[in-house]
Write an enzyme that holds these catalytic residues in place. Structure first.
Site, PDB file in Angstrom:
ATOM      1  N   ARG A  75       7.476  13.268  -4.239  1.00 37.22           N
ATOM      2  CA  ARG A  75       7.304  12.211  -3.494  1.00 37.22           C
ATOM      3  C   ARG A  75       5.936  12.460  -2.757  1.00 37.22           C
ATOM      4  NH1 ARG A  75      10.961  12.983   0.729  1.00 37.22           N
ATOM      5  NH2 ARG A  75       9.351  12.942   2.231  1.00 37.22           N
ATOM      6  N   TYR A 129      -1.884 -13.259  -0.911  1.00 38.87           N
ATOM      7  CA  TYR A 129      -0.603 -13.248  -1.494  1.00 38.87           C
ATOM      8  C   TYR A 129       0.689 -13.294  -0.786  1.00 38.87           C
ATOM      9  CZ  TYR A 129       2.852 -11.134  -4.645  1.00 38.87           C
ATOM     10  OH  TYR A 129       4.096 -11.104  -5.220  1.00 38.87           O
ATOM     11  N   ASP A 210      -8.324  -7.101  -1.451  1.00 41.94           N
ATOM     12  CA  ASP A 210      -7.331  -7.106  -2.495  1.00 41.94           C
ATOM     13  C   ASP A 210      -8.262  -7.752  -3.731  1.00 41.94           C
ATOM     14  OD1 ASP A 210      -5.283  -7.882  -4.201  1.00 41.94           O
ATOM     15  OD2 ASP A 210      -3.898  -8.398  -2.792  1.00 41.94           O
ATOM     16  N   LYS A 235      -0.654  -6.443 -12.455  1.00 39.96           N
ATOM     17  CA  LYS A 235      -1.441  -7.550 -13.205  1.00 39.96           C
ATOM     18  C   LYS A 235      -2.388  -7.087 -14.172  1.00 39.96           C
ATOM     19  CE  LYS A 235       1.006  -9.639 -10.200  1.00 39.96           C
ATOM     20  NZ  LYS A 235       0.366 -10.005  -8.711  1.00 39.96           N
TER      21      LYS A 235
HETATM   22  C1  LIG Z   1       1.089  -9.538  -7.293  1.00 39.30           C
HETATM   23  C2  LIG Z   1       0.258  -9.452  -6.090  1.00 39.30           C
HETATM   24  C3  LIG Z   1       0.435  -8.521  -5.142  1.00 39.30           C
HETATM   25  C4  LIG Z   1       1.710  -7.753  -4.957  1.00 39.30           C
HETATM   26  O1  LIG Z   1       1.741  -6.784  -6.110  1.00 39.30           O
HETATM   27  P1  LIG Z   1       3.135  -6.585  -6.758  1.00 39.30           P
HETATM   28  O2  LIG Z   1       2.895  -5.399  -7.667  1.00 39.30           O
HETATM   29  O3  LIG Z   1       4.091  -7.508  -6.980  1.00 39.30           O
HETATM   30  O4  LIG Z   1       3.957  -5.777  -5.554  1.00 39.30           O
HETATM   31  C5  LIG Z   1      -0.806  -8.487  -4.326  1.00 39.30           C
HETATM   32  N1  LIG Z   1      -1.869  -9.228  -4.348  1.00 39.30           N
HETATM   33  C6  LIG Z   1      -2.042  -9.994  -5.161  1.00 39.30           C
HETATM   34  C7  LIG Z   1      -3.485 -10.583  -5.140  1.00 39.30           C
HETATM   35  C8  LIG Z   1      -1.058 -10.193  -6.395  1.00 39.30           C
HETATM   36  O5  LIG Z   1      -1.398 -11.025  -7.281  1.00 39.30           O
END
Ligand SMILES: *Cc1c(COP(=O)(O)O)cnc(C)c1O
Length: 421
Positions: A75, A129, A210, A235
């Site tokens: 963990r 998001y 982000d 992604k």
């Molecule tokens: C998909 C996404 C998230 C969240 O990510 P997860 O892997 O689904 O938790 C955060 N920020 C952006 C810009 C995203 O496209």
């Protein structure tokens, strides 16, 4: 050149570093690619080594340069997370340290819960998001954290907010924003955040970007003054729409050292098998993103003159001068996302989605396959009417994440679906 020599390896480019750094085959019985270490617990080399490992893990001591530290429990840390983290650092310009998480939301939440305390404030750009917005507005607010919302593209207003927000601890930028691709000037926001420290000797707010939509290939926030980069590794980093993952990367390793114990406490670390899978995807991130971006640019620019479409939203087609300036200044390439706005509203958007044959109607993005969705009724359906208006999420908007198929097949697919609208 020895891949472990830090002085030489700094000269290497990301595509080379990701294949030569962060993995020592001798620790995987000579295996040319990493093994998977699924153990939940690790055997100590001595009781003294166990004591030292716990002191370091709890932050009671600081590791010496080059010190070998025993692993404790998965963990907190495990070999596959370490390998993934070292290799993802190689891909992100300006990064020195990283942490792997079990999804993008886990990365963002773990960072924010480390950096924010009741009474402090966080500035965030919208659209952001949906999960991030929900977390700030509905959870952090209940714990006494003040969220200050600024609409993307309002450069002056963001500056003003950063300069004046009380007890400002975090500035969270998502650029480009989804699904309108509105961009925020990372260098300017970071500079304004840095000025607060010199002005009133406050501690400097941490600037988080982000970078899921354009990084690590086309946008490099840590070289523009940001402190922390967050990814949904679900992604582009993983790229095949078959796993969840998240990553944080920092310029200053101290920031990663601060966040690491929170991850250990919450158990938001990515599991060994997933780390291994993601590590194997990293060497092709730039290839996949480059191909997808070229595809998207050709298709978006071709569709811009199609009479069925009111507007194509794509960085090379931005009508706004400030948005164009930001794009040209901070992005190497326009990326693989575009949105189409239909004058015929929801009905036209649905007709278009219904007739796609190559592209699929699904949420998410960044995979090798092309996906399209209707944000207003899916990803952004929780918005109030006023939020739709401010975010530019219209009835006729369709968001497309372009993959690596042959662009001619995709363009033909979009054209035949448009003909049916
Ligand atoms: C998909 C996404 C998230 C969240 O990510 P997860 O892997 O689904 O938790 C955060 N920020 C952006 C810009 C995203 O496209």
């Amino acid at each position: 050149m020895a891949p472990s020599d830090p002085h030489d390896s700094q000269q290497l480019h990301p595509s080379t570093k990701v294949l030569t750094e962060g993995f020592d085959p001798r620790l995987s019985v000579g295996s040319a690619r990493p093994a998977v270490f699924r153990s939940s617990t690790y055997v100590f080399s001595s009781p003294e080594a166990a004591e030292r490992a716990f002191d370091l893990s709890a932050g009671r001591a600081r590791a010496e340069e080059g010190e070998a530290v025993d692993l404790i429990y998965s963990r907190f840390n495990h070999p596959n997370a370490e390998i993934l983290e070292d290799q993802v650092v190689a891909l992100e310009d300006g990064a020195t340290a990283a942490l792997a998480f079990n999804c993008g939301m886990a990365a963002i939440m773990t960072a924010l819960l480390t950096l924010l305390r009741p009474g402090q404030s966080i500035i965030y750009t919208v659209p952001i998001y949906g999960g991030t917005q929900h977390f700030i507005q509905d959870y952090l607010s209940a714990w006494g954290v003040v969220g200050v919302l600024v609409h993307s593209g309002q450069t002056e207003r963001l500056d003003h907010a950063i300069a004046t927000a009380e007890n400002l601890a975090v500035v969270l930028l998502e650029t480009p924003a989804n699904p309108t691709l509105m961009m925020t000037d990372i260098r300017r926001a970071s500079a304004t955040a840095a000025e607060r420290k010199t002005r009133d000797s406050e501690s400097r707010p941490v600037v988080i970007v982000d970078n899921t939509l354009l990084g690590p290939a086309f946008q490099h926030p840590l070289t523009l003054g940001a402190d922390l980069v967050a990814y949904s590794g679900t992604k582009y980093l993983s790229g095949f729409s078959d796993m969840l993952a998240g990553v944080l990367l920092a310029k200053d390793p101290e920031l990663i050292r601060r966040i690491r114990p929170t991850r250990g406490l919450f158990g938001t670390i990515l599991q060994p098998d997933e780390c291994w899978l993601l590590t194997g995807r990293l060497p092709t991130v730039r290839l996949r993103m480059s191909r997808a971006s070229k595809n998207a640019q050709r298709i978006a620019e071709a569709l811009a003159s199609n009479p069925k479409v009111k507007r194509v939203i794509y960085p090379t087609l931005f009508p706004d001068a400030d948005q164009r300036r930001i794009y040209e200044k901070q992005c190497d390439y326009p990326g693989a996302m575009f949105s189409l706005d239909f004058a015929g509203g929801k009905r036209a958007a649905f007709d278009f989605l219904r007739h796609l044959r190559v592209a699929r109607n699904a949420v998410s993005l960044g995979g090798v396959e092309t996906l399209a969705c209707h944000p207003k009724t899916t990803t952004h359906s929780g918005f109030a009417e006023e939020e739709f208006r401010q975010a530019g999420v219209t009835d006729g908007l369709v968001r497309v994440s372009v993959g690596i198929e042959d662009w001619r097949d995709l363009l033909a697919d979009f054209e035949q679906a448009l003909a049916a609208v």
